[in-house]
Design an enzyme around this catalytic site. Structure first.
Site, PDB file in Angstrom:
ATOM      1  N   LYS A   1      27.072 -59.077  20.265  1.00  0.00           N
ATOM      2  CA  LYS A   1      25.974 -58.700  21.158  1.00  0.00           C
ATOM      3  C   LYS A   1      24.781 -59.650  21.107  1.00  0.00           C
ATOM      4  CE  LYS A   1      27.116 -53.777  20.750  1.00  0.00           C
ATOM      5  NZ  LYS A   1      26.630 -52.430  20.315  1.00  0.00           N
TER       6      LYS A   1
ATOM      7  N   TYR B   1      16.151 -49.215  -0.126  1.00  0.00           N
ATOM      8  CA  TYR B   1      16.205 -49.249   1.333  1.00  0.00           C
ATOM      9  C   TYR B   1      15.018 -48.479   1.914  1.00  0.00           C
ATOM     10  CZ  TYR B   1      21.132 -50.606   0.629  1.00  0.00           C
ATOM     11  OH  TYR B   1      22.295 -51.222   0.239  1.00  0.00           O
TER      12      TYR B   1
END
Length: 331
Positions: free
Chosen positions: A229, A57
């Site tokens: 959203k 990551y």
């Protein structure tokens, strides 16, 4: 705080665990380090004391940010899960393909979990995290070039040395889980799971229930789409791989939003967000022990922490399933 025990082990994680993929920026269109550190601190202060990260990551960025955020916190008050088996700094194993670091540097990603690499990766993660042990150590993806037995013999050695508390796997099938578990008893398996992606229910969930292995569900909000959203035509930042995901194509997004609109009354009745309702639904499914929820800022961390206080009745859970079936969203 709401803790759940992983399988037959003594290791407990908060049922909402901080998923630290997005804060690394890689595949998410970049990151803001200060916001990430604040999000982790706010999460811990509000009861999310477990954090799941990985070296890949951001090519170490996520682990470094986690390490910075936990400085000064008593180590026995937090639980750190990280991973191994994806190398960008070693050309060995199975080539996954080309990628880019956050700064645009070209890299190649390999799946590799040879014994010496597992040991090396653990040492590197301990340094980046600023700790002397990892609570849960997991292979990130299966490495077809290395026998599972070799990989988990190395993991077992790390456990015997006290450098890790428990072992887990990620993205393994039933046969692979069984092989690893024979060598080093597993606490958990981490798999993608959401109301949009329930394929593990067919064989993996029954297996881990029977064998008392925990499940960490990642992407329970399907990388954000289930927060309600996003609208058709949304433009993502450069490097954000959600732009190419089937879940974010306009037709799919319209169907998902239709489902989310149908369950808004449940969220409104409890004065919570749709995302919070979806996370609680996830935690209510058979076999699911932990839900990983990312946060890139303090408000998102607070919202995630509030899920641990949210309850849904059987009728409300049934209503969510009913409304999902009505929309006929493709698998």
């Amino acid at each position: 705080m709401a803790y759940r025990k992983l399988g037959k082990t003594a290791l407990e994680l908060t049922e909402i665990t901080f998923g630290a993929w997005a804060i690394g920026g890689w595949m998410w269109g970049g990151n803001e380090g200060n916001d990430a550190i604040e999000a982790i601190k706010v999460a811990i202060d509000n009861g999310i004391t477990s954090i799941d990260t990985a070296p890949i990551y951001g090519q170490g960025e996520s682990e470094l940010l986690v390490g910075e955020a936990i400085k000064g916190i008593s180590r026995d008050k937090i639980q750190i899960a990280t991973k191994f088996g994806m190398r960008w700094d070693l050309a060995k194993g199975e080539l996954v393909g080309p990628s880019e670091k956050n700064d645009g540097t070209k890299i190649n990603i390999y799946k590799y979990a040879g014994k010496e690499s597992v040991i090396e990766e653990c040492e590197n993660s301990l340094k980046r995290l600023g700790t002397d042990y990892i609570d849960l150590y997991q292979i990130h993806w299966a490495d077809p070039t290395t026998p599972i037995e070799e990989t988990y013999e190395a993991v077992l050695r790390l456990k015997e040395q006290g450098k890790i508390r428990e072992a887990g796997v990620c993205n393994y099938d039933v046969a692979q889980v069984a092989k690893a578990d024979k060598v080093c008893p597993l606490a958990s398996i981490q798999e993608p799971y959401s109301i949009l992606r329930k394929d593990i229910e067919e064989d993996l969930v029954p297996y881990v229930i029977d064998n008392e292995i925990g499940i960490l569900a990642y992407s329970p909000l399907q990388r954000g789409i289930l927060a309600g959203k996003y609208q058709p035509g949304h433009v993502f930042n450069a490097g954000d791989t959600r732009a190419g995901s089937k879940y974010y194509q306009d037709d799919y997004l319209l169907k998902v939003n239709s489902f989310l609109d149908a369950i808004k009354p449940i969220a409104a009745g409890k004065n919570v967000t749709i995302a919070q309702v979806i996370l609680r639904w996830t935690l209510s499914q058979p076999g699911i022990t932990i839900a990983l929820a990312g946060a890139r800022n303090a408000q998102q961390a607070l919202d995630n922490a509030s899920v641990m206080e949210l309850a849904l009745s059987d009728d409300e859970l049934s209503e969510i399933d009913t409304q999902f079936a009505k929309v006929e969203i493709p698998a």
